[in-house]
Scaffold this motif. Structure first.
Motif, PDB file in Angstrom:
ATOM      1  N   LEU A 155      19.007  23.639 -54.498  1.00 16.34           N
ATOM      2  CA  LEU A 155      20.068  23.456 -55.486  1.00 16.34           C
ATOM      3  C   LEU A 155      19.656  24.048 -56.829  1.00 16.34           C
ATOM      4  O   LEU A 155      20.479  24.654 -57.534  1.00 16.34           O
ATOM      5  N   ARG A 156      18.374  23.898 -57.152  1.00 12.56           N
ATOM      6  CA  ARG A 156      17.864  24.478 -58.408  1.00 12.56           C
ATOM      7  C   ARG A 156      17.954  26.000 -58.370  1.00 12.56           C
ATOM      8  O   ARG A 156      18.284  26.635 -59.380  1.00 12.56           O
ATOM      9  N   ARG A 157      17.689  26.574 -57.216  1.00 14.67           N
ATOM     10  CA  ARG A 157      17.778  28.029 -57.079  1.00 14.67           C
ATOM     11  C   ARG A 157      19.218  28.521 -57.274  1.00 14.67           C
ATOM     12  O   ARG A 157      19.453  29.565 -57.878  1.00 14.67           O
ATOM     13  N   PHE A 158      20.172  27.758 -56.742  1.00 11.37           N
ATOM     14  CA  PHE A 158      21.584  28.119 -56.950  1.00 11.37           C
ATOM     15  C   PHE A 158      21.965  27.978 -58.425  1.00 11.37           C
ATOM     16  O   PHE A 158      22.732  28.784 -58.954  1.00 11.37           O
ATOM     17  N   GLU A 163      23.392  31.396 -63.540  1.00 11.54           N
ATOM     18  CA  GLU A 163      23.276  31.736 -64.962  1.00 11.54           C
ATOM     19  C   GLU A 163      23.879  33.100 -65.286  1.00 11.54           C
ATOM     20  O   GLU A 163      24.217  33.369 -66.444  1.00 11.54           O
ATOM     21  N   SER A 164      24.011  33.951 -64.282  1.00  7.00           N
ATOM     22  CA  SER A 164      24.599  35.280 -64.509  1.00  7.00           C
ATOM     23  C   SER A 164      26.018  35.360 -63.945  1.00  7.00           C
ATOM     24  O   SER A 164      26.531  36.448 -63.718  1.00  7.00           O
ATOM     25  N   THR A 165      26.636  34.197 -63.724  1.00  2.41           N
ATOM     26  CA  THR A 165      27.981  34.162 -63.160  1.00  2.41           C
ATOM     27  C   THR A 165      28.913  33.366 -64.057  1.00  2.41           C
ATOM     28  O   THR A 165      28.488  32.778 -65.052  1.00  2.41           O
ATOM     29  N   LEU A 166      30.177  33.290 -63.676  1.00  2.00           N
ATOM     30  CA  LEU A 166      31.154  32.521 -64.441  1.00  2.00           C
ATOM     31  C   LEU A 166      30.937  31.015 -64.298  1.00  2.00           C
ATOM     32  O   LEU A 166      31.596  30.212 -64.954  1.00  2.00           O
ATOM     33  N   PHE A 167      29.984  30.610 -63.438  1.00  2.00           N
ATOM     34  CA  PHE A 167      29.683  29.197 -63.236  1.00  2.00           C
ATOM     35  C   PHE A 167      28.505  28.729 -64.080  1.00  2.00           C
ATOM     36  O   PHE A 167      28.021  27.611 -63.916  1.00  2.00           O
ATOM     37  N   ALA A 168      28.052  29.560 -64.985  1.00  2.00           N
ATOM     38  CA  ALA A 168      26.828  29.287 -65.745  1.00  2.00           C
ATOM     39  C   ALA A 168      26.877  27.984 -66.532  1.00  2.00           C
ATOM     40  O   ALA A 168      25.853  27.317 -66.703  1.00  2.00           O
ATOM     41  N   GLU A 175      28.937  21.648 -53.570  1.00  2.50           N
ATOM     42  CA  GLU A 175      30.292  22.184 -53.473  1.00  2.50           C
ATOM     43  C   GLU A 175      30.496  23.361 -54.422  1.00  2.50           C
ATOM     44  O   GLU A 175      31.118  24.361 -54.055  1.00  2.50           O
ATOM     45  N   LEU A 176      29.971  23.238 -55.631  1.00  2.00           N
ATOM     46  CA  LEU A 176      30.099  24.344 -56.586  1.00  2.00           C
ATOM     47  C   LEU A 176      29.316  25.561 -56.103  1.00  2.00           C
ATOM     48  O   LEU A 176      29.779  26.704 -56.245  1.00  2.00           O
ATOM     49  N   LYS A 184      31.171  35.335 -54.767  1.00  3.08           N
ATOM     50  CA  LYS A 184      30.191  36.418 -54.936  1.00  3.08           C
ATOM     51  C   LYS A 184      30.053  37.295 -53.691  1.00  3.08           C
ATOM     52  O   LYS A 184      29.713  38.471 -53.804  1.00  3.08           O
ATOM     53  N   THR A 185      30.306  36.731 -52.512  1.00  3.96           N
ATOM     54  CA  THR A 185      30.110  37.512 -51.283  1.00  3.96           C
ATOM     55  C   THR A 185      31.404  38.003 -50.645  1.00  3.96           C
ATOM     56  O   THR A 185      31.411  39.026 -49.966  1.00  3.96           O
ATOM     57  N   GLN A 186      32.508  37.280 -50.858  1.00  2.49           N
ATOM     58  CA  GLN A 186      33.781  37.649 -50.232  1.00  2.49           C
ATOM     59  C   GLN A 186      34.802  38.164 -51.238  1.00  2.49           C
ATOM     60  O   GLN A 186      35.855  38.661 -50.864  1.00  2.49           O
ATOM     61  N   PHE A 187      34.492  37.961 -52.519  1.00  5.29           N
ATOM     62  CA  PHE A 187      35.305  38.494 -53.614  1.00  5.29           C
ATOM     63  C   PHE A 187      36.673  37.820 -53.710  1.00  5.29           C
ATOM     64  O   PHE A 187      37.065  37.074 -52.835  1.00  5.29           O
ATOM     65  N   LEU A 188      37.371  38.092 -54.801  1.00  4.25           N
ATOM     66  CA  LEU A 188      38.655  37.421 -55.025  1.00  4.25           C
ATOM     67  C   LEU A 188      39.607  38.343 -55.770  1.00  4.25           C
ATOM     68  O   LEU A 188      40.041  38.056 -56.874  1.00  4.25           O
ATOM     69  N   ILE A 189      39.903  39.481 -55.159  1.00  2.00           N
ATOM     70  CA  ILE A 189      40.876  40.406 -55.728  1.00  2.00           C
ATOM     71  C   ILE A 189      42.027  40.551 -54.750  1.00  2.00           C
ATOM     72  O   ILE A 189      41.823  40.863 -53.579  1.00  2.00           O
TER      73      ILE A 189
END
Length: 211
Positions: A155-158, A163-168, A175-176, A184-189
């Motif tokens: 969990l600490r690694r996640f 820190e470099s994402t919008l979840f920082a 769950e987060l 990050k892997t399947q994208f959302l466009i």
């Protein structure tokens, strides 16, 4: 729609994006095992049933989990499905545009029954691609959730990765972490937020698996 080769190519997404990225974050080799198991479990959730045509073979309406998922895992998936995170992007595109576009195209030209049949045909044509995309999204969420609940170190690694994402700015939870890794892997466009240069026949094909 109806392009089976695209669906099979899309099936590689879990191996070319999810598995390597989780492996980079966790580093102990367990990500390969978890993604493989999650893909197996995600596939079990799929049923090629005409009653599930609009949801690409998936049904998260039952509050009781299947035998191979824990209640926490099932609740996480149900929540992510409701919010659209693990739904296929093509499903969201169709849901937002299909009836509106179809109605404006055939209004006054064919009967409502015929228009409905055309809409069903369009849904059927995207069934395989949408099903595979949804399997990829479910597998990414499930594998990440399981890794994040295995240890506080994972969990600490996640949290560090976030820190470099919008979840920082958010406190990391399993769950987060699952939601973050799906994005990050399947994208959302989708069609509604696709950049202009992604559109048109050339851009659409060239960026097919970036969306």
């Amino acid at each position: 729609g109806g392009n089976f080769s695209s669906a099979f190519v899309n099936l590689s997404q879990s191996f070319v994006t999810t598995m390597p990225l989780l492996g980079m974050i966790i580093k102990n080799g367990s990500s390969t095992v978890e993604v493989t198991k999650a893909l197996k479990d995600a596939t079990k959730l799929f049923k090629a049933d005409m009653s599930r045509l609009a949801t690409y073979g998936f049904d998260f309406s039952d509050p009781n989990p299947p035998s191979y998922l824990t209640r926490d895992e099932w609740n996480m998936l149900r929540k992510m499905y409701d919010e659209g995170t693990i739904q296929a992007i093509v499903n969201l595109d169709l849901g937002a545009k299909l009836q509106q576009d179809l109605g404006s195209t055939v209004k006054g030209k064919v009967s409502d029954k015929t228009a409905g049949a055309i809409a069903k045909g369009l849904e059927a044509s995207s069934f395989m691609f949408g099903s595979v995309e949804q399997i990829n999204r479910i597998a990414a969420a499930l594998a990440t959730y399981r890794l994040a609940t295995k240890s506080t170190e994972n969990l600490r690694r996640f949290q560090k990765f976030s820190e470099s994402t919008l979840f920082a700015q958010e406190e990391m939870t399993p769950e987060l972490a699952a939601r973050m890794m799906v994005y990050k892997t399947q994208f959302l466009i989708g069609k509604e937020n696709r950049p202009v240069w992604f559109r048109g026949p050339v851009g659409n094909v060239a960026t097919q698996f970036l969306s």
